[in-house]
Design an enzyme around this catalytic site. Structure first.
Site, PDB file in Angstrom:
ATOM      1  N   GLU A 136       0.868  -1.186   0.000  1.00 18.76           N
ATOM      2  CA  GLU A 136       0.000   0.000   0.000  1.00 18.76           C
ATOM      3  C   GLU A 136       0.900   1.230   0.000  1.00 18.76           C
ATOM      4  O   GLU A 136       2.117   1.110   0.206  1.00 18.76           O
ATOM      5  CB  GLU A 136      -0.894   0.010   1.256  1.00 18.76           C
ATOM      6  CG  GLU A 136      -1.802  -1.211   1.314  1.00 18.76           C
ATOM      7  CD  GLU A 136      -2.691  -1.241   2.559  1.00 18.76           C
ATOM      8  OE1 GLU A 136      -2.612  -0.290   3.376  1.00 18.76           O
ATOM      9  OE2 GLU A 136      -3.438  -2.217   2.698  1.00 18.76           O
ATOM     10  N   TRP A 165       0.890  -0.573  -6.545  1.00 21.55           N
ATOM     11  CA  TRP A 165       2.001  -1.296  -7.191  1.00 21.55           C
ATOM     12  C   TRP A 165       1.663  -2.741  -7.501  1.00 21.55           C
ATOM     13  O   TRP A 165       2.521  -3.606  -7.331  1.00 21.55           O
ATOM     14  CB  TRP A 165       3.237  -1.346  -6.282  1.00 21.55           C
ATOM     15  CG  TRP A 165       3.745  -0.113  -5.647  1.00 21.55           C
ATOM     16  CD1 TRP A 165       3.796   0.143  -4.320  1.00 21.55           C
ATOM     17  CD2 TRP A 165       4.349   1.005  -6.302  1.00 21.55           C
ATOM     18  NE1 TRP A 165       4.381   1.351  -4.095  1.00 21.55           N
ATOM     19  CE2 TRP A 165       4.726   1.905  -5.291  1.00 21.55           C
ATOM     20  CE3 TRP A 165       4.596   1.328  -7.636  1.00 21.55           C
ATOM     21  CZ2 TRP A 165       5.347   3.120  -5.563  1.00 21.55           C
ATOM     22  CZ3 TRP A 165       5.216   2.533  -7.906  1.00 21.55           C
ATOM     23  CH2 TRP A 165       5.579   3.407  -6.875  1.00 21.55           C
ATOM     24  N   THR A 167       1.364  -5.869  -9.565  1.00 20.85           N
ATOM     25  CA  THR A 167       1.767  -6.474 -10.838  1.00 20.85           C
ATOM     26  C   THR A 167       0.638  -7.334 -11.399  1.00 20.85           C
ATOM     27  O   THR A 167      -0.045  -8.034 -10.643  1.00 20.85           O
ATOM     28  CB  THR A 167       3.023  -7.356 -10.614  1.00 20.85           C
ATOM     29  OG1 THR A 167       4.070  -6.521 -10.141  1.00 20.85           O
ATOM     30  CG2 THR A 167       3.470  -8.047 -11.905  1.00 20.85           C
ATOM     31  N   ARG A 277      31.147  -5.914 -34.223  1.00 18.84           N
ATOM     32  CA  ARG A 277      31.555  -4.500 -34.288  1.00 18.84           C
ATOM     33  C   ARG A 277      33.069  -4.371 -34.472  1.00 18.84           C
ATOM     34  O   ARG A 277      33.846  -4.942 -33.697  1.00 18.84           O
ATOM     35  CB  ARG A 277      31.122  -3.811 -32.988  1.00 18.84           C
ATOM     36  CG  ARG A 277      31.613  -2.394 -32.804  1.00 18.84           C
ATOM     37  CD  ARG A 277      30.919  -1.448 -33.747  1.00 18.84           C
ATOM     38  NE  ARG A 277      31.352  -0.065 -33.493  1.00 18.84           N
ATOM     39  CZ  ARG A 277      31.096   0.941 -34.320  1.00 18.84           C
ATOM     40  NH1 ARG A 277      30.421   0.735 -35.435  1.00 18.84           N
ATOM     41  NH2 ARG A 277      31.508   2.167 -34.026  1.00 18.84           N
ATOM     42  N   GLY A 349      27.580   3.817 -28.467  1.00 24.15           N
ATOM     43  CA  GLY A 349      26.412   4.676 -28.726  1.00 24.15           C
ATOM     44  C   GLY A 349      25.168   3.831 -28.973  1.00 24.15           C
ATOM     45  O   GLY A 349      24.060   4.203 -28.578  1.00 24.15           O
ATOM     46  N   GLU A 372       9.395  -7.354  -4.068  1.00 32.06           N
ATOM     47  CA  GLU A 372       9.467  -8.571  -3.224  1.00 32.06           C
ATOM     48  C   GLU A 372      10.571  -8.465  -2.166  1.00 32.06           C
ATOM     49  O   GLU A 372      11.287  -9.427  -1.895  1.00 32.06           O
ATOM     50  CB  GLU A 372       9.603  -9.818  -4.099  1.00 32.06           C
ATOM     51  CG  GLU A 372       8.369  -9.988  -4.972  1.00 32.06           C
ATOM     52  CD  GLU A 372       8.108 -11.389  -5.439  1.00 32.06           C
ATOM     53  OE1 GLU A 372       8.450 -12.327  -4.721  1.00 32.06           O
ATOM     54  OE2 GLU A 372       7.528 -11.517  -6.528  1.00 32.06           O
ATOM     55  N   THR A 374      13.159  -5.108  -0.741  1.00 32.47           N
ATOM     56  CA  THR A 374      14.315  -4.377  -1.292  1.00 32.47           C
ATOM     57  C   THR A 374      15.615  -5.070  -0.858  1.00 32.47           C
ATOM     58  O   THR A 374      15.613  -5.911   0.054  1.00 32.47           O
ATOM     59  CB  THR A 374      14.345  -2.927  -0.758  1.00 32.47           C
ATOM     60  OG1 THR A 374      14.548  -2.983   0.667  1.00 32.47           O
ATOM     61  CG2 THR A 374      13.060  -2.176  -1.059  1.00 32.47           C
ATOM     62  N   ASN A 376      17.995  -3.904   0.909  1.00 34.08           N
ATOM     63  CA  ASN A 376      18.245  -3.714   2.351  1.00 34.08           C
ATOM     64  C   ASN A 376      17.497  -4.758   3.185  1.00 34.08           C
ATOM     65  O   ASN A 376      18.017  -5.262   4.178  1.00 34.08           O
ATOM     66  CB  ASN A 376      17.788  -2.315   2.793  1.00 34.08           C
ATOM     67  CG  ASN A 376      18.824  -1.248   2.510  1.00 34.08           C
ATOM     68  OD1 ASN A 376      19.907  -1.548   2.004  1.00 34.08           O
ATOM     69  ND2 ASN A 376      18.503  -0.003   2.831  1.00 34.08           N
TER      70      ASN A 376
HETATM   71  C1  LIG Z   1       7.098  -2.434 -10.624  1.00 33.07           C
HETATM   72  C2  LIG Z   1       6.642  -2.831  -9.266  1.00 33.07           C
HETATM   73  C3  LIG Z   1       5.845  -3.955  -9.107  1.00 33.07           C
HETATM   74  C4  LIG Z   1       5.394  -4.329  -7.838  1.00 33.07           C
HETATM   75  N1  LIG Z   1       4.545  -5.402  -7.717  1.00 33.07           N
HETATM   76  C5  LIG Z   1       3.966  -5.651  -6.504  1.00 33.07           C
HETATM   77  C6  LIG Z   1       2.957  -6.643  -6.375  1.00 33.07           C
HETATM   78  O1  LIG Z   1       2.595  -7.333  -7.342  1.00 33.07           O
HETATM   79  N2  LIG Z   1       2.363  -6.815  -5.162  1.00 33.07           N
HETATM   80  C7  LIG Z   1       2.712  -6.086  -4.076  1.00 33.07           C
HETATM   81  O2  LIG Z   1       2.139  -6.299  -3.007  1.00 33.07           O
HETATM   82  N3  LIG Z   1       3.681  -5.135  -4.153  1.00 33.07           N
HETATM   83  C8  LIG Z   1       4.310  -4.902  -5.355  1.00 33.07           C
HETATM   84  N4  LIG Z   1       5.269  -3.923  -5.467  1.00 33.07           N
HETATM   85  C9  LIG Z   1       5.655  -3.150  -4.278  1.00 33.07           C
HETATM   86  C10 LIG Z   1       7.061  -3.455  -3.815  1.00 33.07           C
HETATM   87  O3  LIG Z   1       7.107  -4.729  -3.219  1.00 33.07           O
HETATM   88  C11 LIG Z   1       7.513  -2.320  -2.880  1.00 33.07           C
HETATM   89  O4  LIG Z   1       7.709  -1.179  -3.680  1.00 33.07           O
HETATM   90  C12 LIG Z   1       8.762  -2.669  -2.131  1.00 33.07           C
HETATM   91  O5  LIG Z   1       8.514  -3.680  -1.190  1.00 33.07           O
HETATM   92  C13 LIG Z   1       9.367  -1.462  -1.419  1.00 33.07           C
HETATM   93  O6  LIG Z   1       8.401  -0.773  -0.704  1.00 33.07           O
HETATM   94  P1  LIG Z   1       8.282   0.827  -0.834  1.00 33.07           P
HETATM   95  O7  LIG Z   1       8.179   1.125  -2.284  1.00 33.07           O
HETATM   96  O8  LIG Z   1       7.211   1.301   0.041  1.00 33.07           O
HETATM   97  O9  LIG Z   1       9.688   1.372  -0.345  1.00 33.07           O
HETATM   98  P2  LIG Z   1      10.067   1.702   1.185  1.00 33.07           P
HETATM   99  O10 LIG Z   1       9.676   0.577   2.058  1.00 33.07           O
HETATM  100  O11 LIG Z   1       9.572   3.056   1.510  1.00 33.07           O
HETATM  101  O12 LIG Z   1      11.656   1.731   1.084  1.00 33.07           O
HETATM  102  C14 LIG Z   1      12.386   2.881   0.638  1.00 33.07           C
HETATM  103  C15 LIG Z   1      13.852   2.649   0.955  1.00 33.07           C
HETATM  104  O13 LIG Z   1      14.016   2.513   2.376  1.00 33.07           O
HETATM  105  C16 LIG Z   1      14.705   1.319   2.671  1.00 33.07           C
HETATM  106  N5  LIG Z   1      14.209   0.754   3.935  1.00 33.07           N
HETATM  107  C17 LIG Z   1      12.916   0.637   4.358  1.00 33.07           C
HETATM  108  N6  LIG Z   1      12.874   0.037   5.543  1.00 33.07           N
HETATM  109  C18 LIG Z   1      14.156  -0.251   5.894  1.00 33.07           C
HETATM  110  C19 LIG Z   1      14.780  -0.872   7.006  1.00 33.07           C
HETATM  111  N7  LIG Z   1      14.049  -1.366   8.025  1.00 33.07           N
HETATM  112  N8  LIG Z   1      16.134  -0.978   7.022  1.00 33.07           N
HETATM  113  C20 LIG Z   1      16.870  -0.509   6.003  1.00 33.07           C
HETATM  114  N9  LIG Z   1      16.340   0.082   4.917  1.00 33.07           N
HETATM  115  C21 LIG Z   1      15.013   0.209   4.866  1.00 33.07           C
HETATM  116  C22 LIG Z   1      14.381   0.377   1.490  1.00 33.07           C
HETATM  117  O14 LIG Z   1      15.377  -0.634   1.362  1.00 33.07           O
HETATM  118  C23 LIG Z   1      14.396   1.348   0.323  1.00 33.07           C
HETATM  119  O15 LIG Z   1      15.701   1.550  -0.128  1.00 33.07           O
HETATM  120  C24 LIG Z   1       5.767  -3.562  -6.717  1.00 33.07           C
HETATM  121  C25 LIG Z   1       6.591  -2.436  -6.870  1.00 33.07           C
HETATM  122  C26 LIG Z   1       7.007  -2.055  -8.126  1.00 33.07           C
HETATM  123  C27 LIG Z   1       7.852  -0.823  -8.267  1.00 33.07           C
END
Ligand SMILES: Cc1cc2nc3c(=O)[nH]c(=O)nc-3n(C[C@H](O)[C@H](O)[C@H](O)COP(=O)(O)OP(=O)(O)OC[C@H]3O[C@@H](n4cnc5c(N)ncnc54)[C@H](O)[C@@H]3O)c2cc1C
Length: 388
Positions: A136, A165, A167, A277, A349, A372, A374, A376
């Site tokens: 969310e 987000w 998919t 190339r 290029g 799925e 990040t 981190n």
């Molecule tokens: C193209 C795409 C497809 C997706 N598909 C799906 C889907 O099908 N279903 C679904 O449910 N979600 C989906 N997502 C969501 C995705 O799983 C989230 O974007 C992801 O989990 C990161 O959450 P956020 O974007 O809120 O980033 P945030 O959680 O806000 O993170 C921002 C930054 O803070 C860092 N961070 C956050 N918490 C910590 C911590 N405790 N320690 C260290 N670093 C931290 C993160 O590593 C990151 O670098 C999708 C996202 C994208 C972009």
């Protein structure tokens, strides 16, 4: 004794005959049917509906579904091979197949009652795309801070809230949706539901305009007093966090597969290009520094593939794989970015223009470090296992 052990322990990358036939059929299909569509689908940010139909016909949308429900009765490793091969040509097609198999079908197989399996699996095998809705606006990494609310009401639950987000949302007919029955209970309130497209009060909202995997749809989901029958509960009330954690652990291996497929696609393109190339009167492949860069990328791809295959084979063997899945996801996504970046460099290029395939691989690679969990968060999982 040593001989016996060697016979019982096949090399990680050695495929059984059926795995090889399966992999080859997908490779052939990807080359013949997907490759001609890649650029157009990327430019228009739209998955070809005809291609989605063909993915069902090929049997790649229900790989692990038992034959009794119309599926291929394959293993998780087959799903990994499929995602890898599709992603070698188009990581957007790779993720469509990945979410269908490693998240949606996986969750239904593990948590669905017989009744749920009978109702939904044959459709997912035949013609219905699935989506998995956890994130969310306010809960990404902190997934269990979700606020989508479920309230019991007679023979149904009423869902209200927004998912972001998601998919496959544009194509999907079946959505696994996580909502809380009791916000005060924290993660213990989270519950998984199956919501069908067309349910009253449920709409698929805005589609994101993305950097990479543009043909894969990523949309908002809106629930406004959406009634979901009790029979659509997936797992027990309050146990949705388990459904999410366990399926995502497996899903991560799928993303690892997407990333090694992408890296191989970029490397294959670079190898073909440097042989063609010519500069300074000879193919650029003849320069030792170029040879070493290609060799280094091959080392990366091989190492990443070993981590993915290891995690997948551990999972199929019923052994613990949590750390291995996190390792394969973080490493493969880093390798994908590195190798795609090198491919852009080696194309010069031409690496920077859309007429050639590598700029897309470079854009597509970035998502591997985000969804799925990040990078981190993967590091956190690995560290927790090591440090307690
Ligand atoms: C193209 C795409 C497809 C997706 N598909 C799906 C889907 O099908 N279903 C679904 O449910 N979600 C989906 N997502 C969501 C995705 O799983 C989230 O974007 C992801 O989990 C990161 O959450 P956020 O974007 O809120 O980033 P945030 O959680 O806000 O993170 C921002 C930054 O803070 C860092 N961070 C956050 N918490 C910590 C911590 N405790 N320690 C260290 N670093 C931290 C993160 O590593 C990151 O670098 C999708 C996202 C994208 C972009």
């Amino acid at each position: 004794m040593a001989q016996e052990t060697a016979e019982r322990t096949p090399p990680l990358t050695a495929l059984t005959e059926d795995e090889q036939i399966f992999r080859d059929s997908i490779r052939e299909f990807a080359e013949a049917r997907v490759r001609p569509l890649v650029r157009e689908m990327d430019e228009h940010a739209r998955m070809s509906p005809a291609l989605v139909g063909q993915l069902f016909e090929l049997g790649t949308m229900g790989i692990e579904v038992p034959e009794a429900y119309g599926g291929a009765g394959g293993r998780f490793f087959h799903s990994v091979l499929a995602v890898e091969e599709f992603s070698r040509v188009d990581p957007s097609v790779g993720v469509l197949v990945d979410v269908q198999n490693t998240l949606v079908i996986n969750a239904l197989l593990r948590w669905g009652t017989d009744e749920i399996k009978k109702r939904f699996l044959p459709r997912l095998v035949a013609d219905t795309v699935g989506a998995y809705a956890l994130s969310e606006a306010g809960s990404g990494s902190d997934a269990f801070a979700l606020t989508t609310r479920a309230v019991a009401d007679g023979d149904a639950f009423v869902l209200s809230g927004r998912k972001l987000w998601i998919t496959n949302a544009n194509e999907a007919g079946i959505f696994i949706v996580f909502a809380t029955l009791d916000p005060a209970a924290g993660y213990r309130g989270i519950t998984a539901f199956i919501v069908e497209r067309g349910a009253g009060g449920f709409t698929v909202g805005k589609k994101e305009d993305k950097l990479g995997i543009r043909a894969s749809s990523t949309c908002e989901l809106l629930f406004d007093d959406c009634r979901v029958p009790r029979g659509n509960l997936l797992g027990e009330p309050g146990k949705g966090y388990k459904v999410a954690i366990e399926t995502l652990n497996e899903g991560r291996i799928g993303i690892g597969a997407q990333m090694i497929g992408l890296a191989r696609g970029a490397l294959d393109a670079a190898i073909a290009y440097v042989k063609e190339r010519k500069q300074f009167g000879k193919a650029i492949a003849e320069f030792q520094s170029v040879q070493h860069q290609i060799a280094r990328a091959a080392v990366d791809v091989e190492a990443a593939r070993l981590t993915v295959y290891n995690a997948a084979r551990l999972r199929d063997a019923g052994k613990p794989f949590l750390t291995e899945a996190a390792i394969c996801k973080i490493f493969s996504s880093e390798v994908a970015e590195r190798v795609a970046s090198l491919a852009v460099n080696l194309f010069g290029g031409n690496g920077f223009v859309k007429e050639y395939p590598v700029e897309k691989f470079y854009r597509d690679a970035k998502i591997g470090q985000i969804y799925e969990g990040t990078s981190n968060l993967q590091l956190q999982t690995i560290a927790k296992q090591l440090l307690g």
